[in-house]
Each structure stands twice: as structure tokens, then as C-alpha cells.
Scaffold this active site. Structure first.
Site, mmCIF file in Angstrom:
data_model
loop_
_atom_site.group_PDB
_atom_site.id
_atom_site.type_symbol
_atom_site.label_atom_id
_atom_site.label_comp_id
_atom_site.label_asym_id
_atom_site.label_seq_id
_atom_site.Cartn_x
_atom_site.Cartn_y
_atom_site.Cartn_z
ATOM 1 N N SER A 32 0.849 -1.188 0.000
ATOM 2 C CA SER A 32 0.000 0.000 0.000
ATOM 3 C C SER A 32 0.885 1.239 0.000
ATOM 4 C CB SER A 32 -0.898 0.006 1.235
ATOM 5 O OG SER A 32 -1.516 1.273 1.384
ATOM 6 N N ASP A 81 -5.174 2.646 -2.156
ATOM 7 C CA ASP A 81 -6.233 3.036 -1.227
ATOM 8 C C ASP A 81 -6.871 4.331 -1.711
ATOM 9 O OD1 ASP A 81 -6.077 1.056 1.033
ATOM 10 O OD2 ASP A 81 -4.009 1.768 1.066
ATOM 11 N N GLY A 100 1.557 -1.525 4.492
ATOM 12 C CA GLY A 100 1.787 -0.130 4.152
ATOM 13 C C GLY A 100 2.810 0.526 5.044
ATOM 14 N N SER A 101 2.369 0.932 6.234
ATOM 15 C CA SER A 101 3.263 1.662 7.134
ATOM 16 C C SER A 101 4.478 0.835 7.514
ATOM 17 C CB SER A 101 2.503 2.098 8.397
ATOM 18 O OG SER A 101 1.917 0.980 9.051
ATOM 19 N N GLY A 160 -9.536 4.188 6.478
ATOM 20 C CA GLY A 160 -9.395 5.641 6.430
ATOM 21 C C GLY A 160 -7.996 6.148 6.664
ATOM 22 N N PHE A 161 -7.232 5.454 7.515
ATOM 23 C CA PHE A 161 -5.890 5.919 7.839
ATOM 24 C C PHE A 161 -4.954 4.729 8.013
ATOM 25 C CE2 PHE A 161 -8.771 9.213 9.287
ATOM 26 C CZ PHE A 161 -8.172 10.371 8.803
ATOM 27 N N GLY A 162 -3.689 4.913 7.665
ATOM 28 C CA GLY A 162 -2.684 3.881 7.870
ATOM 29 C C GLY A 162 -2.109 3.946 9.274
ATOM 30 N N HIS A 214 -8.551 -0.455 -4.016
ATOM 31 C CA HIS A 214 -9.468 -0.613 -2.888
ATOM 32 C C HIS A 214 -10.241 0.700 -2.777
ATOM 33 C CE1 HIS A 214 -9.868 -1.049 1.793
ATOM 34 N NE2 HIS A 214 -11.031 -1.146 1.166
ATOM 35 N N ASP A 236 -6.095 -6.447 5.289
ATOM 36 C CA ASP A 236 -5.613 -5.073 5.182
ATOM 37 C C ASP A 236 -5.751 -4.397 6.533
ATOM 38 O OD1 ASP A 236 -4.932 -2.519 4.474
ATOM 39 O OD2 ASP A 236 -6.554 -2.224 3.042
ATOM 40 N N GLY A 237 -4.596 -4.010 7.096
ATOM 41 C CA GLY A 237 -4.620 -3.271 8.354
ATOM 42 C C GLY A 237 -3.705 -3.861 9.399
ATOM 43 N N GLY A 238 -2.642 -3.129 9.714
ATOM 44 C CA GLY A 238 -1.745 -3.562 10.788
ATOM 45 C C GLY A 238 -0.862 -4.732 10.435
ATOM 46 N N MET A 250 -10.874 -6.188 6.503
ATOM 47 C CA MET A 250 -10.235 -5.041 7.144
ATOM 48 C C MET A 250 -9.989 -5.354 8.615
ATOM 49 S SD MET A 250 -9.851 -2.629 4.854
ATOM 50 C CE MET A 250 -9.469 -1.255 5.943
ATOM 51 N N HIS A 272 -1.165 -1.922 -3.878
ATOM 52 C CA HIS A 272 -2.490 -1.731 -3.299
ATOM 53 C C HIS A 272 -2.774 -0.239 -3.278
ATOM 54 C CE1 HIS A 272 -5.898 -2.904 -0.688
ATOM 55 N NE2 HIS A 272 -5.674 -1.744 -0.084
ATOM 56 N N MET A 307 -12.559 2.948 -1.208
ATOM 57 C CA MET A 307 -13.268 3.340 0.008
ATOM 58 C C MET A 307 -14.035 4.614 -0.314
ATOM 59 S SD MET A 307 -10.313 2.429 2.805
ATOM 60 C CE MET A 307 -8.936 2.545 1.645
ATOM 61 N N MET A 357 -9.753 7.020 -1.361
ATOM 62 C CA MET A 357 -10.703 7.526 -0.351
ATOM 63 C C MET A 357 -11.310 8.833 -0.823
ATOM 64 S SD MET A 357 -8.389 6.797 3.033
ATOM 65 C CE MET A 357 -7.337 5.345 3.126
#
Length: 331
Positions: free
Chosen positions: A11, A38, A201-202, A145-147, A69, A179-181, A140, A36, A71, A40
Site C-alpha cells: 500500500s 487506497d 503499508g506503514s 481511512g488511515f494507515g 481498494h 488489510d490493516g496492521g 479489514m 495496493h 473506500m 478515499m
């Protein structure tokens, strides 16, 4: 091309948004399997990122697949623009108020993979009405909304493995994304739940971290989780591995390939290095994904025997009518 089963989708949400072309090229050099995206709209989620024009400009910068993706509140309204931008798969959210089925059908009609994502609080049962139209289920494990948010283990445990059942209509190519963390600390747990694609991502854009090493670690740890949690300690079948199902004269191989592919399983047909037929041409190998080998045998073993019998009869008849033609020099 990576070994193993798990794949990493990078991401670029946490990249420098003023230089996304560099971010895309950087993750490609680092060994990511896909990008990926994102998207938004500041309506469906409280953040605003980029849209189809940016994606279209990025498309020329890499040959990696683009997973979009969306959103956004009205994905159907702008779908043609994302298709034109070069997205290989498009995933929308099941929570939108807009009609979902028409958008999924349009994605598939365009020859792209269609997916549905669901927020942590949304039950998997919300996807049930659309299961036959799904190539991707995106779970998710943070609020969209946020990384940079913390991975929700309870959500992953409740949904990832169960999501596979929503995709059992596809013999090959169905994917569960998370997706997420996702990072080196959570990849093994997610892999142990059978996830196919890990969106990171992060974890990849942390200052001082070796991005290539992070990607390798996430991929390897996910495969290790799968091996020891779901696969009785056996290494997972590599996602891109192909195996030979049979070898036949070209005209028979073409017929058999069509039969197998009609069941949703891709086939690669290559000239083999085995038997040379009386027409001077070698048999062609029919290759299928190793992950589908058992299913192919179950469905087509009898047909394989019949085609091999046809091949023997054809060779005999050819010799009687034409004799034996010497093979070309390059064979």
C-alpha cells in the site's frame, strides 16, 4: 516471481504522496508482488487520497498488478475511470448504500477481478448475496481511512479463514486479502488463517527499515504460519508453480486444454521435450497450477486416459497414411 504461497501487496498510502511514482518504483524494486491503491473520497471514510487520474499516470511506471481498494460512497459512478486507469482488480465496500451487484458485474465484464471489502464490525454474512460474483474478499483489520493502526487479531481470527468459504465457487484464483496492521509481528498469525494477500503499508515505509527485507519477512512468516497451523507442517504449494498433467499431440492438447479451462482452471500448453510424433512434431505438455492438481485429476483423469488412447490411434493411422516425417532440425 516470489516463491511460496503468500503474496505482499504494498500500500502506498503512507508513501510520500507528492512523489508516488517513486514510491511505486521503490516497492517494485523491493520485491512487492502488487500495488495496493487506497482510494478515499472523504465521504465514505474521513480521508481523501487520490483518484483514477493519478492511478492512470502511475500505471506506466510499473508492470506490477494494481489492486484498487475503493473506500468511496459511489464506486459505480466512477467505475469506468478506474477500469480505464488500468486497475487489475477493484474491490468496493459492502457497506455502501449504492447497489453493489451491478458494479461487481461491470468489473467482471471488463475482465478484471472483483472484490468486496468489509469493515471490522461488518459480519461476513453481508457478503453472502454476492458470493458468486466475488474473486476477492478483503478483510479489514483496522478501521478504514488511515494507515498505521493496530492489527485487530479478533477480527482476523473470526473472518479470514471463514472468508474462504465465500470463494469456494472458484476452482482457481480466489483470494482472501487482509488489510490493516500487517507487519512482521502479525504476518505469521494472518498466514495461519489462510490469507492469500497481505496488504502492508506503514510497515514498509518506516524510516530506517529495509523495505525489501520487510517484504521478504512478511511473506516468509505468513507461509510459516500456514505451514504449521493449516498444513500439517508441510510447506505450502508455491502459488505460481505449474505441474504437467499430460502430454499429447498438439491438436489433442488444444482440445483438452479447452475442456480443463472451461472449469475455471488455467492451462499452459508448451511444446515438450518427450515423444516425437510421426508428423515430426513433439507432444505438447499440458501444465496446470500445482495447487489445483488434485482437483484436475478428480475432474479429468478419465478424459486424460481417453485422450492418450486417441493419441495412440492417431499415431498409428498417420504412419499408415503418411509414413514417418523426419523432425525439423531444431527439434
Amino acid at each position: 516471481m516470489a516463491d511460496g504461497r503468500a503474496r505482499v501487496a504494498a500500500s502506498i498510502l503512507d508513501a510520500d504522496l507528492s512523489n508516488l511514482a517513486h514510491a511505486v518504483q521503490r516497492v517494485e524494486r523491493a520485491g512487492a508482488d502488487r500495488i495496493h491503491l487506497d482510494v478515499m473520497d472523504a465521504h465514505f471514510v474521513p480521508n481523501l487520497t487520490f483518484g483514477p487520474k493519478t492511478i492512470k499516470h502511475l500505471r506506466r511506471r510499473t508492470e506490477l498488478p494494481f489492486d484498487a481498494h475503493l473506500m468511496v460512497a459511489e464506486p459505480g459512478r466512477f467505475l469506468d475511470e478506474y477500469l480505464d486507469a488500468g486497475c487489475d482488480s477493484i474491490t468496493i465496500h459492502v457497506e455502501i448504500e449504492e447497489a453493489i451487484e451491478p458494479t461487481l458485474r461491470r468489473i467482471r465484464e471488463a475482465g478484471r477481478a472483483s472484490g468486496l471489502a468489509l469493515k471490522p464490525s461488518t459480519p461476513l454474512s453481508a457478503l453472502e448475496p454476492y458470493r458468486e460474483l466475488l474473486d476477492i474478499v478483503l478483510v479489514m483489520t483496522v478501521e478504514p481511512g488511515f494507515g498505521g493502526q493496530t492489527f485487530m487479531r479478533d477480527v482476523a481470527a473470526a473472518k479470514i479463514l471463514a472468508a474462504r468459504d465465500l470463494l469456494d465457487h472458484k476452482a482457481f484464483g480466489a483470494e482472501v486479502h487482509v488489510d490493516g496492521g500487517i507487519n512482521r509481528a502479525t504476518a505469521e498469525f494472518a498466514g495461519g488463517l489462510g490469507v492469500d494477500i497481505l496488504v502492508a503499508g506503514s510497515a514498509l515505509f518506516q524510516k530506517g527499515h529495509d523495505m525489501a527485507r520487510e517484504i521478504r519477512l512478511i511473506r516468509a512468516l505468513a507461509d510459516e504460519g500456514f505451514q504449521y497451523t493449516l498444513n500439517d507442517g508441510e510447506p505450502p504449494i508455491p502459488r505460481d508453480k505449474m505441474v504437467s498433467f499430460t502430454s499429447l499431440p498438439k491438436f489433442l492438447a488444444l482440445q483438452f486444454m479447452e475442456e480443463i479451462e472451461a472449469g475455471g482452471i488455467p492451462v499452459i500448453m508448451l511444446r515438450g521435450d518427450g515423444q516425437i510424433n510421426p508428423d515430426g512434431m513433439r507432444d505438447y505438455d499440458i501444465l496446470v497450477p500445482a495447487s489445483t492438481e488434485e482437483l484436475v485429476v478428480e475432474r479429468h483423469a478419465a478424459a486424460r486416459d481417453a485422450y492418450l488412447t486417441k493419441a495412440v490411434a492417431w499415431r498409428s493411422a498417420f504412419v499408415v497414411e503418411h509414413g514417418i516425417i523426419p523432425p525439423p532440425d531444431h527439434l
